[in-house]
Design a protein around this motif. Sequence first.
Motif, short mmCIF file in Angstrom:
data_model
loop_
_atom_site.label_atom_id
_atom_site.label_comp_id
_atom_site.label_asym_id
_atom_site.label_seq_id
_atom_site.Cartn_x
_atom_site.Cartn_y
_atom_site.Cartn_z
N TYR A 325 3.88 2.75 8.31
CA TYR A 325 2.57 2.23 8.51
C TYR A 325 2.37 0.73 8.65
CZ TYR A 325 1.44 0.31 3.56
OH TYR A 325 1.57 -0.47 2.77
N VAL A 326 3.38 -0.05 7.82
CA VAL A 326 3.44 -1.36 7.91
C VAL A 326 3.81 -1.92 9.31
CG1 VAL A 326 4.60 -3.46 7.07
CG2 VAL A 326 4.08 -1.48 5.28
N GLU A 327 4.95 -1.26 9.76
CA GLU A 327 5.17 -1.59 11.27
C GLU A 327 4.01 -1.29 12.30
OE1 GLU A 327 7.77 -3.18 11.80
OE2 GLU A 327 8.79 -3.16 9.85
N ILE A 328 3.41 -0.10 11.98
CA ILE A 328 2.35 0.26 12.84
C ILE A 328 1.19 -0.91 13.10
CG2 ILE A 328 0.40 1.82 13.43
CD1 ILE A 328 2.39 4.00 12.50
N ASN A 329 0.74 -1.21 11.54
CA ASN A 329 0.01 -2.33 11.70
C ASN A 329 0.32 -3.84 12.17
OD1 ASN A 329 -1.83 -0.62 10.26
ND2 ASN A 329 -1.29 -1.35 8.13
N ARG A 330 1.46 -4.08 12.09
CA ARG A 330 2.05 -5.23 12.58
C ARG A 330 2.11 -5.14 14.06
NH1 ARG A 330 7.94 -6.81 10.78
NH2 ARG A 330 6.57 -7.10 8.77
N SER A 331 2.45 -3.95 14.74
CA SER A 331 2.34 -3.85 16.01
C SER A 331 1.00 -3.74 16.56
CB SER A 331 3.18 -2.59 16.37
OG SER A 331 4.25 -2.33 16.02
N ILE A 332 0.07 -3.22 15.94
CA ILE A 332 -1.20 -3.37 16.45
C ILE A 332 -2.03 -4.63 16.47
CG2 ILE A 332 -3.64 -2.27 15.92
CD1 ILE A 332 -1.85 -0.13 17.31
N ALA A 333 -1.57 -5.42 15.34
CA ALA A 333 -1.81 -6.71 15.27
C ALA A 333 -1.51 -7.54 16.32
CB ALA A 333 -1.70 -7.41 13.71
N LEU A 334 -0.27 -7.39 16.73
CA LEU A 334 0.16 -8.09 18.08
C LEU A 334 -0.48 -7.80 19.16
CD1 LEU A 334 4.16 -8.13 17.38
CD2 LEU A 334 2.73 -10.14 17.20
N PHE A 335 -0.78 -6.44 19.47
CA PHE A 335 -1.38 -6.22 20.68
C PHE A 335 -2.82 -6.57 20.60
CE2 PHE A 335 1.94 -2.96 21.22
CZ PHE A 335 2.18 -3.13 22.48
#
Length: 612
Positions: A325-335
């Motif tokens: 979930y940490v990686e997903i949040n990081r990815s969503i934040a970048l997008f």
Amino acid sequence: MSRMYGGPGGMGFNKMKFDDGTKPEITKEMLRRISAYFIPYWRQTAVVLVILLISSGLGVLPSIFIQHIVDDALPNKDMRLLLELVLISLAATVASGLIGVLQSYLNSYISQNIVYDMKNQMYRHLQKMPMQFYSNVKQGEVITRMTSDIAGIQGVFNSTVVNFASNLFILATTLGTLFVMNWKLAILGMCVVPLFLVPTRKMGRVRWNIAKQTQEKMSEQNHIIQETLSISGYLLMKLFTKEQKEFEGFQAVNAESTRLQIRESMAGRWFMMLLTTFTTIGPMLIYLYGGYLYIQGEITVGAIISFVALLGRVYGPFGQMTNLYVEINRSIALFERIFDYFDMEPVIVNKPEARDIDLAGADIVYEDVSFTYQKDKQALRHISFRAATGTMTALVGPSGAGKTTITNLLPRLYERQSGAIRIGGTDIRDMTLESLRSQIGLVTQDSYLFNGTIRENLMYANDEATEEEMIAACEAAYIHEFIMELPEGYDTVVGNRGMKLSGGEKQRIAIARVLLKDPAIIVMDEATSSLDTVSEYYIQKAMSLLLQNKTSIVIAHRLSTIMAADQILVVQDGTIVEEGRHEELLQLNGVYKDLHEKQFERHLLTDKEKWL
């Protein structure tokens, strides 16, 4: 829903959830937009998923063969069976490695091409943004979005899609094998999982927060480097002897960044110690209960060894899945940061019915034009005038009066709020941007040159121009002889922003560049205000040829350069307060005469000081 660029009053940015430390919102619309970048590569993605499934299946084979080696080959002293099992295990490992290479290539191919597509899309989008956007955006912000943010997307495929699918397949194949081997031991092994799921989740959150703070400090470092080690910033630092102060500021930020990196590293070390401890409990329980089952005759030694080996393939993926979930949040934040730019729709665009117009021999007419940069301050108010074809219209007035803003509205670098601007009777909004801007030549006070050769800077105006046309333009701008005296002539590199040339030399190259463009309309924005007398003399001669038979609007700081203008417009506080020829304006005893007398007195004082 996309939004219009925030108008003259602001940038139009949304406050990002990423910036205040909270989790970005994951919506169906966001996932739809993200998936759109993966759709062109669905075939490659499908192959990657098949490879992951095969690889996860191959991964359990060596552990299974260990059971047969211990239970069958070794007790029976069967060398042939031992060799076969070892070779098969080795073959499975090699096969897994080989398809892993293919998987790595496909991962890189997909992620790199997504970054390629996104950078192209972003660059094309930023080309359409109005001047106001670049006037308000923070220094380095555009570059950060184009490089760091989009480059971060490269890891999204590996860290989310691939990791999730890989861990899911590994868990499915390994758990299935464990339950087939012995369901009692499988349940016992799973009892340990909650012990490290909770700290894994908590540590993921802690490391993400530390990483976020580290990234902020890295941004501060980049900001200091960009401001103090650029040409202009470096010169300012040297002239005001601020080297020590700037070093101390950089040192402080660098120290904080280093402290955070050490903290993140040590947090990981404590976490790994706990994780290692917890994952050791599982095998110990398997050995304890498995030993009991062995004594009872329900299981073999090989099965226990094989079971423990497979158990390690379960704990790792479980930990990574909880931290996903940490990686997903990081990815969503970048997008989100990237989409924040994409959602800024350019306001200066071609109308569907816009057409190409020939501007040669056309009058320029401003009718009651008003413009506002910010909601609380109007830059232009009810500007109206006519610039007849083949004539020079001069704009004079104090700094900040709105002269440059008037000229920037002509090529639609900014968009007026009210009124109309017509060329040859056609509103400029009814023309295509390309046809409008291609027929307007602009020479500014600080002409920009790329860090390339003189030839490249000149040919930027017309890449189809011949060598003879280029030389003729430079001769007309009185810069050809100077260029030929350089060791490499037209192939001389001018340096960053043309720093290797003097102000007068840059201006003459800029004039030659506009001559090579051969536009119907010329705009001169204080092109000689900061030059010495000799440079001004040559530029005045070049300008006389440049403006010949052209419709021109000239912004003048030195009134001596526009005394022969066909009409002079005096601009003050965003409006035209006087207009006429030089002699007519002097007779009005108004703003123009006051400007003229102040300049005349200043020149007299300057001449007097030379003799003192």
